[in-house]
Design an enzyme around this catalytic site. Structure first.
Site, PDB file in Angstrom:
ATOM      1  CG  ASP A  21      31.908  46.785  43.202  1.00  0.00           C
ATOM      2  OD1 ASP A  21      30.791  46.513  42.705  1.00  0.00           O
ATOM      3  OD2 ASP A  21      32.057  47.599  44.136  1.00  0.00           O
ATOM      4  CG  HIS A  38      25.793  42.567  35.440  1.00  0.00           C
ATOM      5  ND1 HIS A  38      26.673  42.849  36.457  1.00  0.00           N
ATOM      6  CD2 HIS A  38      24.565  42.945  35.888  1.00  0.00           C
ATOM      7  CE1 HIS A  38      26.004  43.371  37.485  1.00  0.00           C
ATOM      8  NE2 HIS A  38      24.725  43.440  37.159  1.00  0.00           N
ATOM      9  CG  LEU A 132      44.398  30.208  36.479  1.00  0.00           C
ATOM     10  CD1 LEU A 132      45.341  31.083  37.301  1.00  0.00           C
ATOM     11  CD2 LEU A 132      43.565  31.096  35.547  1.00  0.00           C
TER      12      LEU A 132
HETATM   13  C1  IPE Z   1      30.674  42.683  46.033  1.00  0.00           C
HETATM   14  O1  IPE Z   1      30.140  43.744  45.313  1.00  0.00           O
HETATM   15  C2  IPE Z   1      30.194  41.379  45.471  1.00  0.00           C
HETATM   16  C3  IPE Z   1      30.698  41.039  44.135  1.00  0.00           C
HETATM   17  C4  IPE Z   1      31.556  41.715  43.429  1.00  0.00           C
HETATM   18  C5  IPE Z   1      30.187  39.814  43.599  1.00  0.00           C
HETATM   19  P1  IPE Z   1      28.803  44.478  45.754  1.00  0.00           P
HETATM   20  O2  IPE Z   1      28.570  45.544  44.755  1.00  0.00           O
HETATM   21  O3  IPE Z   1      27.724  43.494  45.957  1.00  0.00           O
HETATM   22  O4  IPE Z   1      29.212  45.067  47.173  1.00  0.00           O
HETATM   23  P2  IPE Z   1      28.622  46.295  47.995  1.00  0.00           P
HETATM   24  O5  IPE Z   1      27.151  46.085  48.113  1.00  0.00           O
HETATM   25  O6  IPE Z   1      28.938  47.532  47.222  1.00  0.00           O
HETATM   26  O7  IPE Z   1      29.344  46.245  49.294  1.00  0.00           O
HETATM   27  C1  IPE Z   2      29.761  43.872  40.274  1.00  0.00           C
HETATM   28  O1  IPE Z   2      29.198  45.027  39.764  1.00  0.00           O
HETATM   29  C2  IPE Z   2      29.009  42.632  39.897  1.00  0.00           C
HETATM   30  C3  IPE Z   2      28.223  42.031  40.991  1.00  0.00           C
HETATM   31  C4  IPE Z   2      28.180  42.432  42.223  1.00  0.00           C
HETATM   32  C5  IPE Z   2      27.423  40.894  40.649  1.00  0.00           C
HETATM   33  P1  IPE Z   2      27.970  45.742  40.461  1.00  0.00           P
HETATM   34  O2  IPE Z   2      26.722  45.182  39.869  1.00  0.00           O
HETATM   35  O3  IPE Z   2      28.056  45.682  41.936  1.00  0.00           O
HETATM   36  O4  IPE Z   2      28.190  47.227  39.950  1.00  0.00           O
HETATM   37  P2  IPE Z   2      28.002  48.559  40.776  1.00  0.00           P
HETATM   38  O5  IPE Z   2      28.794  48.408  42.043  1.00  0.00           O
HETATM   39  O6  IPE Z   2      26.535  48.701  41.025  1.00  0.00           O
HETATM   40  O7  IPE Z   2      28.540  49.622  39.893  1.00  0.00           O
HETATM   41 MG    MG Z   3      28.864  46.867  43.342  1.00  0.00          MG
END
Ligand code: IPE
Ligand code: IPE
Ligand code: MG
Length: 252
Positions: A21, A38, A132
């Protein structure tokens, strides 16, 4: 971890699961578009796979796209779909050469046909690798997984093939996408958020959780090793009591 701390003697986890995240915030903090976050997140993923192999981790599960991530703008969703496709197309040969076995968990029904075929190819072509196990949780949601498992069990009951009384924990675990994988001992979430966001609810029942303050694109070898060091200091009880030498009230 300071050297003065007790070494609980716990070894590294066999299965580490990571909620990757913070890509969007990493980019926003730098005035960059979320997509750049990303892209850099994919680099962190590649690095983490190499580090996991190197550190002797047996199974690495990476949460890449949740069943709730469809709520994001169309452009971001399609970018993330494209990124998975790009990753599999570009990295599969290298992963396979490194003896990595690829598994994808999550619902495949909503994926485009070409992506589904690619995912199936990644799994089939690395099936016999013995290094792995890389598990990509894509279009994954724990509630969705449990719901799909329940439907299958209910169909078996309705067909008279199994007795409801025979449904035990192993029967449920055996229907999950992770049926052939051990439960994770350690779940790491980056970005500082302290929630589970529908990830491995069943499997992480007794996992240790570490919430790392770094954004995912910055997750490096040092952050990984720090999480493992913290894990080794944890005392896992599984509802029982601490090891006898640690008990303040001992048995005679
Ligand atoms: C969780 O992150 C999902 C992934 C890392 C793929 P999100 O960014 O979607 O989660 P919330 O919305 O903050 O809970
Ligand atoms: C995690 O990063 C990747 C996915 C959930 C796909 P985020 O896109 O959730 O990044 P933040 O949480 O908005 O910073
Ligand atoms: Mg996120």
């Amino acid at each position: 971890m300071s050297s003065g701390q007790r070494d609980a003697g716990v070894s590294n986890p066999a299965h580490v699961a990571i909620i990757m995240d913070g890509n969007g915030r990493w980019a926003q903090m730098r005035g960059l578009p979320r997509q750049e976050g990303h892209r850099r997140g994919l680099e962190a993923l590649r690095r983490t796979v190499r580090n996991a192999s190197d550190l002797g981790i047996q199974v690495l599960t990476l949460y890449s796209f949740s069943t709730e991530n469809w709520r994001r703008p169309y452009a971001e969703v399609s970018f993330l779909m494209g990124l998975l496709k790009h990753f599999v197309e570009k990295d599969l040969a290298e992963l396979s050469a490194a003896n990595v076995r690829v598994r994808i968990i999550g619902s495949r029904d909503d994926l485009a046909a070409d992506l589904r075929r690619l995912v199936e190819h990644a799994e089939a072509s690395t099936r016999n690798n013995t290094g792995l196990v890389l598990v990509i949780a894509f279009n994954y949601g724990s509630r969705d997984e449990i719901m799909r498992a329940t439907r299958r069990l209910a169909a078996e009951v309705a067909a008279g093939r199994i007795d409801p009384a025979a449904i035990d924990e192993a029967a449920i675990a055996g229907q999950l996408d992770t049926h052939d994988l051990p439960d994770p001992e350690l779940v790491i979430r980056t970005s500082g958020e302290t929630r589970i966001s529908n990830f491995l609810l069943w499997q992480a029942a007794y996992a240790e959780f570490i919430f790392a303050p770094v954004m995912w694109p910055d997750f490096d070898r040092a952050a990984f090793e720090e999480a493992l060091a913290q894990y080794r200091q944890r005392e896992r009880r599984f509802g029982g009591l601490a090891a006898p030498s640690d008990r303040s009230v001992g048995v005679a």
